[in-house]
Each structure stands twice: as structure tokens, then as C-alpha cells.
Design an enzyme around this catalytic site. Structure first.
Site, PDB file in Angstrom:
ATOM      1  N   ASP A   7      98.687  46.974 -91.656  1.00 10.27           N
ATOM      2  CA  ASP A   7      97.343  47.518 -91.857  1.00 10.27           C
ATOM      3  C   ASP A   7      97.371  48.244 -93.200  1.00 10.27           C
ATOM      4  O   ASP A   7      97.739  49.410 -93.267  1.00 10.27           O
ATOM      5  CB  ASP A   7      96.987  48.474 -90.724  1.00 10.27           C
ATOM      6  CG  ASP A   7      95.612  49.100 -90.897  1.00 10.27           C
ATOM      7  OD1 ASP A   7      94.751  48.497 -91.582  1.00 10.27           O
ATOM      8  OD2 ASP A   7      95.389  50.204 -90.355  1.00 10.27           O
ATOM      9  N   GLU A  67      95.798  42.826 -91.864  1.00  8.60           N
ATOM     10  CA  GLU A  67      94.371  43.068 -91.700  1.00  8.60           C
ATOM     11  C   GLU A  67      93.744  43.010 -93.079  1.00  8.60           C
ATOM     12  O   GLU A  67      94.267  43.574 -94.032  1.00  8.60           O
ATOM     13  CB  GLU A  67      94.112  44.427 -91.058  1.00  8.60           C
ATOM     14  CG  GLU A  67      92.651  44.629 -90.725  1.00  8.60           C
ATOM     15  CD  GLU A  67      92.416  45.852 -89.870  1.00  8.60           C
ATOM     16  OE1 GLU A  67      92.564  45.762 -88.638  1.00  8.60           O
ATOM     17  OE2 GLU A  67      92.109  46.904 -90.460  1.00  8.60           O
ATOM     18  N   ASP A 150      97.173  54.333 -87.655  1.00  7.08           N
ATOM     19  CA  ASP A 150      97.531  53.298 -88.627  1.00  7.08           C
ATOM     20  C   ASP A 150      98.641  52.399 -88.075  1.00  7.08           C
ATOM     21  O   ASP A 150      98.626  51.187 -88.280  1.00  7.08           O
ATOM     22  CB  ASP A 150      97.956  53.932 -89.953  1.00  7.08           C
ATOM     23  CG  ASP A 150      96.818  54.688 -90.610  1.00  7.08           C
ATOM     24  OD1 ASP A 150      95.813  54.045 -90.962  1.00  7.08           O
ATOM     25  OD2 ASP A 150      96.926  55.919 -90.760  1.00  7.08           O
TER      26      ASP A 150
END
Length: 188
Positions: A7, A67, A150
Site C-alpha cells: 500500500d 494498491e 497501512d
């Protein structure tokens, strides 16, 4: 198959590594790269590249899922976020690891069944799927109460790839009911 989920971010970059074997996911490692806001953007990008390279060398993933940024109000912020994603992707691709991108909605839907789920709902489902408990006693490698958002987002990206990626061996679910019927052991 070992999957690295990332991410990317300009202040915090989450990563999570899972091992998928016989349709079961097991947590290998997760963490958050905290990027010094006082450092220049190029130095933060180098930090992302260097630290993810270390994770790759330690965990030896077979595949990677990232992502992808989809929209933003500030074009400069989106540009910086895209660069962070590129730094992460280069760390992976320079080691010959295939990478695939997923939108935030795809990740949320794959993990929670709802493409508009909150980060807390994503974390809850990640911990449930990986059987992590509040005291860290799940499989001894994680603590559901202290996992940062996160890191849980990165693990969700890895789980999304495990469920939806080209090598996925698990069926998709049409919603919560289908998921629960197929996984009665995951209900408390």
C-alpha cells in the site's frame, strides 16, 4: 505461493507478506515504512525502494500486488503518490517478480465483500482471515490490536491478489452469505 502486498504512500508505505498454500492464507510478515517528512521527496522514494528490497530479499515473494492510486483532489499529491508506487514497483520488478495492481474498491470488495468498507472493517477482516487475535496468539506472528491501518491495507492487497489474481485457486464470493457458507469456521 508467497505474495507481497504493498500500500504505497508518501508518508507511510504499508507492506504485508502472506503464504497461500492449499487455499489457506498464513501471515508471514507485515510492517509500515515511516517516511521522514523532513526529507526530500526523492530521498523518501529511495527509502521505499531500499526497504522493500530488503523485505523482498528476506521473504522471497513469488508475486506482488500493489494498491493503485485512482483519484485525488490535489494533482501534486497524486503525482507524489504515483512516484511512491513506481518506487515500490521497481523494487519488485528489478527482482523479476510479477506485479499486479488493484484499485482500493477491488481490494475492499475482495476482503470484506463491500467496495466502500472502512479501513477499520478491512483490518477486522484481514485479522479474521489470517486468524490473528487481539493478544497476538493467532499464529504467533501478529497482533490484531496493534496492527496499523497501512499494514492491514497492504495485507488486504495481498489477500485480494490471492483471491482474484491470475494464480488464484480460491473461488470468488458473491457476498457475505456466500463467503460464510463457504467458510463456516471463520465465524465466531
Amino acid at each position: 505461493m508467497i505474495i507481497l502486498g504493498i500500500d504505497p504512500g508518501t508518508q507511510y508505505t504499508g507492506y504485508g507478506v502472506i503464504d497461500v498454500e492449499a487455499g489457506a492464507e498464513r501471515l508471514v510478515e507485515y510492517g509500515v515504512l515511516r517516511l521522514d517528512a523532513q526529507k526530500s521527496h526523492p530521498l523518501r522514494l529511495k527509502h521505499i525502494y531500499d526497504r522493500l528490497t530488503q523485505v523482498i530479499e528476506r521473504c522471497l515473494p513469488d508475486e506482488c500486488a500493489l494498491e493503485m492510486p485512482v483519484y485525488g483532489r490535489n494533482p501534486q499529491s497524486m503525482l507524489k503518490l504515483g512516484r511512491a508506487q513506481a518506487a515500490a514497483m521497481l523494487a519488485v520488478l528489478n527482482r523479476g517478480i510479477p506485479a499486479r495492481q488493484y484499485t482500493p474498491k477491488e481490494v475492499k470488495k475482495a476482503v470484506t465483500g463491500n467496495g466502500n468498507a472502512s479501513k477499520e472493517q478491512v483490518r477486522y477482516m484481514v485479522c479474521s482471515i489470517l486468524r490473528l487475535t487481539g493478544d497476538g496468539s493467532g499464529d504467533g506472528t501478529g497482533d490484531a490490536t496493534t496492527m496499523g491501518l497501512d499494514a492491514s491495507d497492504a495485507l488486504a492487497v495481498a489477500l485480494c491478489h490471492a483471491h482474484r489474481g491470475p494464480e488464484a485457486s480460491r473461488p470468488g464470493y458473491s457476498g457475505w452469505e456466500a463467503f460464510l457458507r463457504a467458510n463456516p469456521d471463520r465465524m465466531k
